[in-house]
Design a protein around this motif. Structure first.
Motif, PDB file in Angstrom:
ATOM      1  N   TYR A   4      -5.237 -48.902 -17.479  1.00  0.00           N
ATOM      2  CA  TYR A   4      -6.457 -48.100 -17.365  1.00  0.00           C
ATOM      3  C   TYR A   4      -6.340 -47.111 -16.218  1.00  0.00           C
ATOM      4  O   TYR A   4      -6.682 -45.928 -16.367  1.00  0.00           O
ATOM      5  N   LEU A   5      -5.869 -47.571 -15.069  1.00  0.00           N
ATOM      6  CA  LEU A   5      -5.741 -46.694 -13.909  1.00  0.00           C
ATOM      7  C   LEU A   5      -4.752 -45.558 -14.171  1.00  0.00           C
ATOM      8  O   LEU A   5      -5.005 -44.413 -13.792  1.00  0.00           O
ATOM      9  N   ALA A   6      -3.656 -45.862 -14.835  1.00  0.00           N
ATOM     10  CA  ALA A   6      -2.660 -44.826 -15.132  1.00  0.00           C
ATOM     11  C   ALA A   6      -3.197 -43.830 -16.154  1.00  0.00           C
ATOM     12  O   ALA A   6      -3.066 -42.616 -15.982  1.00  0.00           O
ATOM     13  N   ASP A   7      -3.826 -44.324 -17.205  1.00  0.00           N
ATOM     14  CA  ASP A   7      -4.326 -43.450 -18.263  1.00  0.00           C
ATOM     15  C   ASP A   7      -5.598 -42.719 -17.840  1.00  0.00           C
ATOM     16  O   ASP A   7      -5.816 -41.572 -18.211  1.00  0.00           O
ATOM     17  N   GLY A   8      -6.424 -43.384 -17.054  1.00  0.00           N
ATOM     18  CA  GLY A   8      -7.688 -42.785 -16.644  1.00  0.00           C
ATOM     19  C   GLY A   8      -7.514 -41.503 -15.851  1.00  0.00           C
ATOM     20  O   GLY A   8      -8.288 -40.558 -16.007  1.00  0.00           O
ATOM     21  N   ILE A  52      -9.409 -38.099 -16.881  1.00  0.00           N
ATOM     22  CA  ILE A  52     -10.329 -37.356 -16.004  1.00  0.00           C
ATOM     23  C   ILE A  52      -9.820 -35.928 -15.801  1.00  0.00           C
ATOM     24  O   ILE A  52     -10.605 -34.981 -15.779  1.00  0.00           O
ATOM     25  N   ALA A  53      -8.498 -35.762 -15.692  1.00  0.00           N
ATOM     26  CA  ALA A  53      -7.936 -34.409 -15.562  1.00  0.00           C
ATOM     27  C   ALA A  53      -8.191 -33.597 -16.825  1.00  0.00           C
ATOM     28  O   ALA A  53      -8.510 -32.395 -16.747  1.00  0.00           O
ATOM     29  N   ALA A  54      -8.089 -34.222 -17.994  1.00  0.00           N
ATOM     30  CA  ALA A  54      -8.350 -33.517 -19.253  1.00  0.00           C
ATOM     31  C   ALA A  54      -9.823 -33.131 -19.371  1.00  0.00           C
ATOM     32  O   ALA A  54     -10.158 -32.053 -19.888  1.00  0.00           O
ATOM     33  N   ILE A  55     -10.707 -33.988 -18.886  1.00  0.00           N
ATOM     34  CA  ILE A  55     -12.140 -33.669 -18.870  1.00  0.00           C
ATOM     35  C   ILE A  55     -12.378 -32.445 -17.992  1.00  0.00           C
ATOM     36  O   ILE A  55     -13.058 -31.496 -18.398  1.00  0.00           O
ATOM     37  N   GLU A  56     -11.823 -32.462 -16.799  1.00  0.00           N
ATOM     38  CA  GLU A  56     -11.995 -31.337 -15.879  1.00  0.00           C
ATOM     39  C   GLU A  56     -11.425 -30.049 -16.459  1.00  0.00           C
ATOM     40  O   GLU A  56     -12.035 -28.985 -16.347  1.00  0.00           O
ATOM     41  N   ARG A  57     -10.299 -30.154 -17.112  1.00  0.00           N
ATOM     42  CA  ARG A  57      -9.672 -28.978 -17.723  1.00  0.00           C
ATOM     43  C   ARG A  57     -10.563 -28.424 -18.841  1.00  0.00           C
ATOM     44  O   ARG A  57     -10.819 -27.220 -18.904  1.00  0.00           O
ATOM     45  N   THR A  76     -12.411 -41.548 -24.714  1.00  0.00           N
ATOM     46  CA  THR A  76     -11.395 -42.515 -24.300  1.00  0.00           C
ATOM     47  C   THR A  76     -11.749 -43.135 -22.958  1.00  0.00           C
ATOM     48  O   THR A  76     -11.677 -44.360 -22.783  1.00  0.00           O
ATOM     49  N   LEU A  77     -12.143 -42.302 -22.005  1.00  0.00           N
ATOM     50  CA  LEU A  77     -12.499 -42.811 -20.685  1.00  0.00           C
ATOM     51  C   LEU A  77     -13.754 -43.673 -20.765  1.00  0.00           C
ATOM     52  O   LEU A  77     -13.849 -44.702 -20.079  1.00  0.00           O
ATOM     53  N   LYS A  78     -14.701 -43.290 -21.586  1.00  0.00           N
ATOM     54  CA  LYS A  78     -15.929 -44.077 -21.766  1.00  0.00           C
ATOM     55  C   LYS A  78     -15.589 -45.489 -22.235  1.00  0.00           C
ATOM     56  O   LYS A  78     -15.979 -46.484 -21.605  1.00  0.00           O
ATOM     57  N   LEU A 111     -20.722 -36.934 -21.028  1.00  0.00           N
ATOM     58  CA  LEU A 111     -19.776 -35.828 -21.240  1.00  0.00           C
ATOM     59  C   LEU A 111     -19.324 -35.766 -22.692  1.00  0.00           C
ATOM     60  O   LEU A 111     -19.211 -34.682 -23.274  1.00  0.00           O
ATOM     61  N   GLU A 112     -19.092 -36.915 -23.283  1.00  0.00           N
ATOM     62  CA  GLU A 112     -18.714 -36.942 -24.703  1.00  0.00           C
ATOM     63  C   GLU A 112     -19.833 -36.336 -25.556  1.00  0.00           C
ATOM     64  O   GLU A 112     -19.564 -35.515 -26.459  1.00  0.00           O
TER      65      GLU A 112
END
Length: 123
Positions: free
Chosen positions: A35-39, A43-48, A64-66, A84-85
């Motif tokens: 989770y920590l690695a993928d999260g 979060i970067a994809a959300i910001e982008r 996915t993060l949700k 956000l979703e």
């Protein structure tokens, strides 16, 4: 934070997760590490997506993060990601930059909380 604001980390969710896998702490720890690695990627994809104003590209990382956040007990981040979703699905991004920034702050808090949880001795 008000009384109805979800906690950064709900230890009861992690305990229930551990119970659901027969008390296998190593399995849950691996799940948390994943989770920590993928999260961080999500979060970067959300910001982008928010930075580009791309509602369609916001949906998948927020979803996915949700889901993953709720699984590991990161309840507040799960709620922020849900919002956000929903913004992505509706195409309404007004206020999404503020929400994404709040999600980033919460992500950072979740990382600290989960790293702490991982470092706690288990019996």
């Amino acid at each position: 934070m008000t009384d109805d604001t979800p906690a950064t980390l709900d230890d009861a969710v992690l305990a229930a997760l551990r119970d659901s896998v027969g008390g296998d702490h190593a399995f849950v720890a691996d799940l948390v590490e994943t989770y920590l690695a993928d999260g961080s990627t999500q979060i970067a994809a959300i910001e982008r997506a928010v930075g580009l104003g791309d509602a369609a590209d916001l949906v998948r990382p927020a979803h996915t993060l949700k889901s993953a956040s709720f699984t590991v007990g990161a309840m507040r981040l799960g709620e922020l990601s849900r919002g956000l979703e929903q913004r992505g699905r509706s195409g309404e991004l007004d206020g999404a930059a503020v929400d994404a920034a709040e999600a980033r702050v919460e992500w950072d808090a979740v990382v600290v909380a989960l790293r702490g949880w991982l470092s706690e001795p288990r019996s």
